[in-house]
Design a protein around this motif. Structure first.
Motif, PDB file in Angstrom:
ATOM      1  N   GLU A  74     -29.635 -52.237 -31.921  1.00 54.31           N
ATOM      2  CA  GLU A  74     -30.560 -53.183 -31.285  1.00 54.31           C
ATOM      3  C   GLU A  74     -30.440 -54.600 -31.841  1.00 54.31           C
ATOM      4  OE1 GLU A  74     -32.758 -51.190 -34.714  1.00 54.31           O
ATOM      5  OE2 GLU A  74     -31.410 -50.600 -33.077  1.00 54.31           O
ATOM      6  N   ARG A  75     -29.827 -54.752 -32.998  1.00 52.93           N
ATOM      7  CA  ARG A  75     -29.682 -56.097 -33.568  1.00 52.93           C
ATOM      8  C   ARG A  75     -28.288 -56.664 -33.349  1.00 52.93           C
ATOM      9  NH1 ARG A  75     -30.350 -55.075 -39.380  1.00 52.93           N
ATOM     10  NH2 ARG A  75     -29.521 -53.071 -38.708  1.00 52.93           N
ATOM     11  N   PRO A 105     -24.067 -49.920 -39.169  1.00 59.50           N
ATOM     12  CA  PRO A 105     -24.384 -49.954 -40.606  1.00 59.50           C
ATOM     13  C   PRO A 105     -23.210 -50.361 -41.489  1.00 59.50           C
ATOM     14  CG  PRO A 105     -25.203 -47.927 -39.587  1.00 59.50           C
ATOM     15  CD  PRO A 105     -24.300 -48.581 -38.589  1.00 59.50           C
ATOM     16  N   LEU A 106     -21.989 -50.148 -41.010  1.00 61.27           N
ATOM     17  CA  LEU A 106     -20.811 -50.495 -41.803  1.00 61.27           C
ATOM     18  C   LEU A 106     -20.527 -51.987 -41.800  1.00 61.27           C
ATOM     19  CD1 LEU A 106     -18.335 -47.684 -40.641  1.00 61.27           C
ATOM     20  CD2 LEU A 106     -19.919 -47.654 -42.583  1.00 61.27           C
ATOM     21  N   ILE A 107     -21.049 -52.702 -40.803  1.00 64.96           N
ATOM     22  CA  ILE A 107     -20.702 -54.118 -40.640  1.00 64.96           C
ATOM     23  C   ILE A 107     -21.919 -55.024 -40.634  1.00 64.96           C
ATOM     24  CG2 ILE A 107     -18.597 -53.550 -39.353  1.00 64.96           C
ATOM     25  CD1 ILE A 107     -20.111 -54.199 -36.776  1.00 64.96           C
ATOM     26  N   ASP A 108     -23.104 -54.468 -40.837  1.00 62.34           N
ATOM     27  CA  ASP A 108     -24.347 -55.236 -40.759  1.00 62.34           C
ATOM     28  C   ASP A 108     -24.332 -56.377 -41.783  1.00 62.34           C
ATOM     29  OD1 ASP A 108     -26.894 -56.241 -40.650  1.00 62.34           O
ATOM     30  OD2 ASP A 108     -27.908 -54.318 -40.912  1.00 62.34           O
ATOM     31  N   PRO A 109     -24.333 -57.635 -41.342  1.00 65.06           N
ATOM     32  CA  PRO A 109     -24.286 -58.745 -42.291  1.00 65.06           C
ATOM     33  C   PRO A 109     -25.554 -58.893 -43.113  1.00 65.06           C
ATOM     34  CG  PRO A 109     -24.626 -59.559 -40.070  1.00 65.06           C
ATOM     35  CD  PRO A 109     -24.331 -58.094 -39.952  1.00 65.06           C
ATOM     36  N   ASN A 110     -26.640 -58.201 -42.725  1.00 62.00           N
ATOM     37  CA  ASN A 110     -27.847 -58.219 -43.540  1.00 62.00           C
ATOM     38  C   ASN A 110     -27.701 -57.327 -44.776  1.00 62.00           C
ATOM     39  OD1 ASN A 110     -29.795 -59.814 -41.841  1.00 62.00           O
ATOM     40  ND2 ASN A 110     -29.210 -58.254 -40.368  1.00 62.00           N
ATOM     41  N   GLN A 111     -26.722 -56.415 -44.737  1.00 65.00           N
ATOM     42  CA  GLN A 111     -26.510 -55.488 -45.847  1.00 65.00           C
ATOM     43  C   GLN A 111     -25.100 -55.584 -46.423  1.00 65.00           C
ATOM     44  OE1 GLN A 111     -29.018 -53.628 -46.953  1.00 65.00           O
ATOM     45  NE2 GLN A 111     -30.401 -54.326 -45.328  1.00 65.00           N
ATOM     46  N   GLY A 151     -12.073 -54.079 -30.934  1.00 65.41           N
ATOM     47  CA  GLY A 151     -11.816 -55.456 -31.324  1.00 65.41           C
ATOM     48  C   GLY A 151     -13.105 -56.194 -31.639  1.00 65.41           C
ATOM     49  N   MET A 152     -13.099 -57.503 -31.441  1.00 63.47           N
ATOM     50  CA  MET A 152     -14.276 -58.299 -31.736  1.00 63.47           C
ATOM     51  C   MET A 152     -15.491 -57.826 -30.959  1.00 63.47           C
ATOM     52  SD  MET A 152     -14.630 -60.378 -34.103  1.00 63.47           S
ATOM     53  CE  MET A 152     -16.244 -60.754 -33.462  1.00 63.47           C
ATOM     54  N   LYS A 153     -15.287 -57.324 -29.753  1.00 60.13           N
ATOM     55  CA  LYS A 153     -16.431 -56.887 -28.953  1.00 60.13           C
ATOM     56  C   LYS A 153     -17.152 -55.730 -29.614  1.00 60.13           C
ATOM     57  CE  LYS A 153     -17.952 -56.368 -24.212  1.00 60.13           C
ATOM     58  NZ  LYS A 153     -17.569 -56.539 -22.802  1.00 60.13           N
ATOM     59  N   SER A 154     -16.426 -54.880 -30.323  1.00 57.31           N
ATOM     60  CA  SER A 154     -17.071 -53.746 -30.986  1.00 57.31           C
ATOM     61  C   SER A 154     -17.976 -54.212 -32.120  1.00 57.31           C
ATOM     62  CB  SER A 154     -16.012 -52.789 -31.553  1.00 57.31           C
ATOM     63  OG  SER A 154     -15.345 -53.352 -32.676  1.00 57.31           O
ATOM     64  N   TYR A 155     -17.727 -55.385 -32.654  1.00 53.49           N
ATOM     65  CA  TYR A 155     -18.530 -55.904 -33.759  1.00 53.49           C
ATOM     66  C   TYR A 155     -19.788 -56.620 -33.286  1.00 53.49           C
ATOM     67  CZ  TYR A 155     -15.538 -54.833 -37.736  1.00 53.49           C
ATOM     68  OH  TYR A 155     -14.857 -54.182 -38.732  1.00 53.49           O
ATOM     69  N   GLY A 156     -19.947 -56.752 -31.969  1.00 50.07           N
ATOM     70  CA  GLY A 156     -21.145 -57.408 -31.452  1.00 50.07           C
ATOM     71  C   GLY A 156     -21.292 -58.791 -32.035  1.00 50.07           C
ATOM     72  N   ARG A 157     -22.366 -58.984 -32.812  1.00 49.30           N
ATOM     73  CA  ARG A 157     -22.613 -60.300 -33.418  1.00 49.30           C
ATOM     74  C   ARG A 157     -22.277 -60.337 -34.908  1.00 49.30           C
ATOM     75  NH1 ARG A 157     -27.922 -62.925 -30.541  1.00 49.30           N
ATOM     76  NH2 ARG A 157     -27.677 -61.964 -28.492  1.00 49.30           N
TER      77      ARG A 157
END
Length: 451
Positions: free
Chosen positions: A324-325, A334-340, A365-371
């Motif tokens: 959702e974020r 959870p593996l790429i969350d920039p908050n963590q 690719g980049m799309k899988s990483y969302g934001r």
């Protein structure tokens, strides 16, 4: 036609999309790559002037190299750093040429769904192939059926706006003549004239912002009066400029150091803890106004490098499981969350983390990483290797990890950027400080703020 004889449609003929096609061919699966642009790597070509901080050895996919080898293609020196233009001309276009009619240009995907089933319908859903709606360059429309869909369309077409709340700042649209969302190509005389002798606000804290600051600093040496105002939503701390000499990708570390030098040498001033709410016109100039009412001095131009976000409009009829974020696949987030996430702990991942409730569709690719701001091309190559193995029924290979990622050398803030279409949001370990503008003199320590 049985579903197994249908092609796997790949959306986008960029680095990861073409790598996906190469891995599918290697597995004996027929791919069909649909690219909206006229050439391979059409998005990459738009930042052809920017040099990658990964070497050639790190941006050529192994399966693609095997396809290219019999054609007489000569791999560039693996220790050198390509520009976006080099990457497109010397690797992506030759790879598309080898794939031949498996790649279609001028084919824009406008929608993806299950044949005869919108996202609400359950009945026999998984037994239906995918239907892909395509708008061709000549204006004609068609439908293509596929056994699976790999969406490698990237995020380049949807840059994030100025507003600190994720929405366009008031006045942003009406001031568009003086706002750019790309790293400027200062070798272009017209672009150079736009920024020479001008005050330019650079908004963002990632690799693209570092690049823009370094470019403007070089311009200032030849064009007196050129000055950058670096606008950050957080304070300046130890991680602001990336990993420096501790970065396992030396060119990435050097990029942050170049931005640091631009500030320390007086070619840029930093406005920290500043979340833009309003863009006001002041004659031919613009004034940025923060959420709390703090105003910056007028600038002539604004370069917005606050990241990118995925365009999910054409996959809205599919049942995607997205965080959702981040708008990334639920298990990947959870593996790429920039908050963590920090310190290079983005783990290699594949089909398991990229799967959705809708079986057979993958964002890569980049799309899988969302934001999230932590993408490397080699990560995308590992993603599609795993997906191709899964589609071929080789579950052992799909679950195997065949990649080791380099570390950033920094905790928080900076990510594993590889190219300008990597998201550069200002989350990720960032703290907010009260809005302030500082001029950092030569040799002066960077002020601690927020982080």
């Amino acid at each position: 036609m049985s579903e197994q004889k249908l092609p796997v449609v790949v959306v986008g003929a960029g680095p990861v999309g073409l790598a996906a096609a190469a891995h599918l061919v290697q597995r004996g699966i027929e791919p069909l790559v649909l690219e909206a642009g006229a050439d391979a790597g059409s998005a990459v070509r738009e930042w052809s002037h920017v040099r990658l901080f990964s070497t050639w050895s790190e941006v050529v996919d192994p399966a693609a190299e095997k396809l290219l080898a019999p054609t007489g293609w000569t791999a560039p020196d693996g220790a050198t750093y390509p520009s976006g233009g080099d990457w497109a001309a010397n690797y992506l276009q030759p790879l598309a040429d080898v794939l031949g009619d498996k790649v279609r240009f001028g084919a824009r995907v406008t929608g993806v769904s299950r044949l005869g089933r919108d996202r609400v319908v359950d009945a026999d859903r998984e037994q239906q192939p995918f239907t892909i709606h395509v708008l061709n360059a000549d204006g004609s429309e068609e439908r293509i059926t596929a056994r699976a869909v790999i969406d490698a369309s990237g995020t380049w077409s949807t840059p994030s706006p100025i507003g600190g709340d994720g929405l366009p700042a008031l006045g942003e649209r009406s001031a568009s003549d003086h706002i750019s969302y790309r790293v400027p190509d200062l070798k272009d005389p017209a672009v150079r004239a736009r920024y020479a002798g001008k005050r330019t606000a650079v908004i963002g804290s990632g690799a693209s912002a570092f690049t823009a600051l370094a470019y403007l600093a070089d311009l200032a040496k030849d064009a007196p009066g050129t000055h950058a105002v670096w606008v950050l939503r957080r304070g300046i701390g130890g991680s602001t400029f990336g990993g420096g000499e501790a970065d396992q990708l030396p060119a990435r570390g050097a990029l942050g150091l170049a931005a640091k030098a631009a500030v320390e040498d007086g070619y840029a001033s930093a406005a920290t803890g500043f979340r833009t709410s309003v863009v006001e016109k002041a004659g031919d100039q613009l004034v940025l106004v923060a959420e709390g009412g703090h105003r910056l001095d007028p600038v002539d131009e604004v370069i917005v490098l606050t990241g990118f976000r995925p365009d999910l409009s054409f996959v809205s009829e599919l049942r995607l499981g997205l965080d959702e974020r981040l708008q990334a696949p639920t298990e990947l987030a959870p593996l790429i969350d920039p908050n963590q996430h920090s310190c290079g702990t983005v783990y290699p991942h594949g089909v398991k983390e990229l799967s959705h409730p809708e079986q057979g569709v993958y964002l890569v690719g980049m799309k899988s990483y969302g934001r999230a701001p932590t993408f490397l091309a080699m990560t995308g190559y590992e993603q599609v290797r795993s997906i191709a193995a899964a589609l071929a029924g080789d579950q052992e290979a799909a679950e195997r990890v065949e990649l080791t990622l380099p570390e950033t050398g920094v905790c928080g803030g900076a990510g594993l950027f590889d190219e300008p279409d990597a998201a550069e949001s200002e989350g990720g370990g960032g703290c907010c400080a009260a809005p302030t503008t500082v001029q950092i003199g030569v040799g002066a320590p960077a002020p601690s703020g927020g982080c």
